[in-house]
Each structure stands twice: as C-alpha cells, then as structure tokens.
Design a protein around this motif. Structure first.
Motif, mmCIF file in Angstrom:
data_model
loop_
_atom_site.group_PDB
_atom_site.id
_atom_site.type_symbol
_atom_site.label_atom_id
_atom_site.label_comp_id
_atom_site.label_asym_id
_atom_site.label_seq_id
_atom_site.Cartn_x
_atom_site.Cartn_y
_atom_site.Cartn_z
ATOM 1 N N GLY A 108 0.824 -1.211 0.000
ATOM 2 C CA GLY A 108 0.000 0.000 0.000
ATOM 3 C C GLY A 108 0.856 1.258 0.000
ATOM 4 O O GLY A 108 0.638 2.188 -0.787
ATOM 5 N N SER A 144 3.404 1.216 8.619
ATOM 6 C CA SER A 144 3.251 2.040 7.407
ATOM 7 C C SER A 144 4.243 3.206 7.412
ATOM 8 O O SER A 144 4.841 3.524 6.384
ATOM 9 C CB SER A 144 1.849 2.639 7.307
ATOM 10 O OG SER A 144 0.910 1.629 7.193
ATOM 11 N N VAL A 177 -3.477 4.223 3.368
ATOM 12 C CA VAL A 177 -3.092 2.804 3.291
ATOM 13 C C VAL A 177 -4.071 1.973 4.135
ATOM 14 O O VAL A 177 -4.544 0.921 3.703
ATOM 15 C CB VAL A 177 -1.633 2.594 3.771
ATOM 16 C CG1 VAL A 177 -1.303 1.116 3.918
ATOM 17 C CG2 VAL A 177 -0.668 3.272 2.808
#
Ligand code: GLA
Length: 415
Positions: A108, A144, A177
């Motif tokens: 992502g 992330s 994401v």
C-alpha cells in the motif's frame, strides 16, 4: 519487576536488526527506518469526527533495516513472525493473493508513494518490532510509517521529512493505506503521532486543521503505564467502521436543526441537548460521547499547562477526565469490553493512580493509567494477580518513556 526506563533499548534494537539483516542478506544494511507506536492519553474516537486528540509516541518501535537494490524488486523478511514476501514496484496493480497480511501495508505504501510521484526504489529489508500487534498501540500505523521512510530513503526523497507539511502529507498517505489496503476507515491520529512525536511531550492535535502543539508532560513523579489485556480485538475493524458511520448519520440528522455543521466537532453540548431527541437512541449515545470527549480533551490540555505550583491539583483533574473518558467509551460509545473495564477498575482502586482508561479503538487491547512512582510496585502486583484470577490471562505491563517520532538511522553513523 518492570524497570521504569532503559535508555539503551533503541540502540540495542538497532544492533539486533543490523545483525539480522547481515545474516539474511550477507552484508550490513545501509539504513534503519524506525517508527514508534503510540498511546493516546485522551481523545478517543474523536479523530475521524474532526475533533481533538492527545497522544504520545512510546518507546516501542517498528524498525526496518534496508538497502537499496539496483532493480525494482522489494524483498522483505519479517523476522519476528518468521515470514517473507516479495513484490515488484512496477507491478503493484493488485495485492498478490498469497501475500501475507503484514505485507499489504508495504504494498500500500509503495503504491501510494508512486501514485503521488515520489521517487522510490527497490529494497532488501528486514522488519522487526516490539509494538505488540493488535493491542491498540498502533503497530500498523508504525509499520506504514517505517515503510514510508524506508522507501523514501532508498529513493533519496527524504527531504519531505524535513518540513512539518511534508510529515503531515506522509501521515495522510499512511492513513489512506489503512483505508484502501486494510479496510479500516481510521482517523489521522496514529500516523501523525508516529511522525510528529516529541520526547517527553504529548501532541495536542486538531484533526480538522492538523494544527498541533507539543505539550510538555509535567507528571510530577507519575508514570504513563500501559496494561495489555492480551485480548485480540476481533471486532475492531467492523465495529470501528460502524461507529464512524453512526457518527456521520448523527451529523446528517442534526444538520437539519443546526445549520452549517459538517462533523460532530462543530456541535457543542448545549446545542446537542436541544436537539438530541431527534436522533435514534443508539446514534444519540454515540454522538453524546464524541461531543463530551472533545470537551474533555480541551480541558485536559489546559489543566496540564497549569503552573508548576498547581501540578498536583492539575493531575487529579487530568485523571478524573481520563476516568470520565473511559466511562463514556464503556457506556455510550460501547467499545470497551470486560477485560478493559476490569483493568481500569483495579487501577482506580489503587492509591497513587490518578486515572485509568482504555486506549485506542477498543474491544480489547490496552489501558493507559497514570501511576505515581511509589505506587508502581503495588500496581503491578495487584494488576497481575487480580486480572489473572478473574480472566485467567497474564496481562502485560509496560512503563512507557515518551519518545520522538519516526527517524532514519544511517548505518555508517552507527558504527
Ligand atoms: C484507532 C484508529 C485511530 C483512532 C483510534 C480511536 O487507533 O486508527 O484513527 O480513531 O482508533 O481513537
């Protein structure tokens, strides 16, 4: 006994991941991207309602040791779960069916960075971390954020991290994401604190304007203490999205009576009370909680800024606000569970604990309590004993040091 603080912990972690990388890929990494988890002191489920939050970055991290490749491959080893995955930056149209869940975050991040025209490069990488997974301390946001830093470093695009706006842009990307690759319609709190955390400060964040202030944590001998129920948050994603939808429904209905509102943030308690009867019973409870919680955050921030001679009094008020926050999450927002309630009850019955509440999305995960140093030992003994007796699980207890936000360490500087 858990020790209050270990200054060398992060350097130990960096040394361990460097060694793991060398074992896996045959030579040392070029850099290590490191992003912390967080604990939210107050302001829960307010971020996606354009409201206020007050989290801190904790000394638990996701670390990614990496080295740029000359091709476009991304080779990943998640050493804590003994798993591996790889993908190609030029073939990111869909997540390969066999890709493990943790790798979706990296896929992502890579897709969205490329879509926003950031230059990124292929990497060899080892991922490790000590943010407990699924415990409400933002392990996925930390993953992330660390992945974002790793790809940007490999693509020599790190200057985006030098500005406040650059960090905010990256926080928004990591939030997307979660929405687009993990199916959770989360707010912006977790990603922002992971990027903007500051040592010994909490982040007072306005989730609408993204304006923020680092507020010094003057806790006068108290520790931020986290207790992990060790209950997995099975319902978290589906119930989370439901709560968000219920809040939006509330705004929709109330906007017929209170013109110009676009989120619960725009409504104060007096206006709400005038019109709450228009809402279905459940929506009414959800909205009331969010509106009250926003007020509590503003109060909590202002009491923490009290002059030093008033610190003791201010901390008592701060603790009362934390307790009220938990009660609202339990009774009106209904995202607590018996394990979280029990941990807060045990904590609140101990002299020297000024406040205790669940933290994060709820349905399991962790509580946060503010505990005086003289009460730490009793706190740990009683929490362990009573929680085990009633639930049959050994809880985990972490004394947290409030650290800085995400950083990149160059291996050349470390040796
Ligand atoms: C999760 C989400 C955040 C926030 C909290 C609840 O951590 O990721 O955006 O909504 O729950 O406050």
């Amino acid at each position: 006994m858990v020790k209050p603080r270990n200054l060398n912990q992060q350097s130990n972690r960096i040394a361990a991941i460097t060694q793991k990388f060398a074992e896996t890929f045959g030579s040392p990494p070029t850099f290590i991207a490191s992003a912390p988890g967080r604990v939210n002191l107050i302001g829960e489920h307010t971020d996606y309602n354009d409201g206020y939050v007050f989290p801190v970055a904790i000394d638990k991290y996701i670390n990614i040791a990496a080295r740029q490749r000359t091709d476009r491959r991304v080779i990943l080893h998640a050493s804590d779960v003994n798993d591996a995955s790889e993908f190609d930056l030029d073939a990111l149209h869909s997540i390969p069916q066999q890709a493990p869940a943790w790798s979706h975050y990296l896929i992502g991040v890579a897709s969205l960075l490329q879509a926003s025209r950031r230059k990124i490069a292929g990497i060899d990488a080892v991922i490790t971390g000590d943010v407990p997974i699924g415990a409400g301390l933002s392990s996925s946001a930390a993953l992330s954020v660390a992945a974002t830093l790793a790809f940007l470093t490999a693509g020599s695009e790190l200057e985006v991290l030098e500005s406040e706006n650059g960090k905010k842009e990256l926080a928004a990307l990591c939030q997307r994401v979660e929405h687009e690759f993990a199916g959770v319609n989360c707010g912006i709190m977790d990603q922002t604190i992971s990027l903007l955390g500051k040592e010994n400060h909490a982040l007072f964040l306005d989730c609408r304007s993204l304006e923020y202030e680092h507020v010094p944590l003057n806790l006068a001998g108290h520790y931020i203490t986290i207790c992990n129920t060790k209950v997995k948050r099975e319902l978290a994603a589906s119930e989370y999205n439901k709560r968000r939808a219920e809040c939006e429904r509330g705004v929709d209905i109330l906007s017929q009576w209170i013109p110009g509102i676009s989120s619960l943030r725009d409504i104060d308690l007096t206006d709400f009370k005038k019109h709450e009867e228009e809402l279905p019973a459940l929506t009414q409870k959800r909205c009331r909680y969010v509106i009250e919680e926003n007020t509590r955050v503003l109060e909590a921030v202002s009491v923490l800024k009290a002059p030093t001679e008033k610190t003791d009094e201010a901390l008592i008020q701060f603790g009362n606000l934390m307790n009220a926050s938990h009660n609202g999450l339990r009774d009106d927002y209904e995202v607590s569970c018996k394990e979280l309630d029990l941990l807060t009850e045990i904590a609140r019955s101990i002299t020297g604990v000024i406040g205790s509440r669940m933290t994060g999305a709820g349905f399991g995960g962790c509580t946060v309590s503010i505990v005086h140093k003289d009460a730490l030992e009793t706190f740990q003994t009683r929490v362990r004993k009573e929680y085990h007796e009633q639930i049959g699980i050994d809880p985990e207890i972490y004394l947290c040091h409030v650290g800085d936000g995400a950083q990149v360490f160059w291996s050349s500087e470390l040796s």
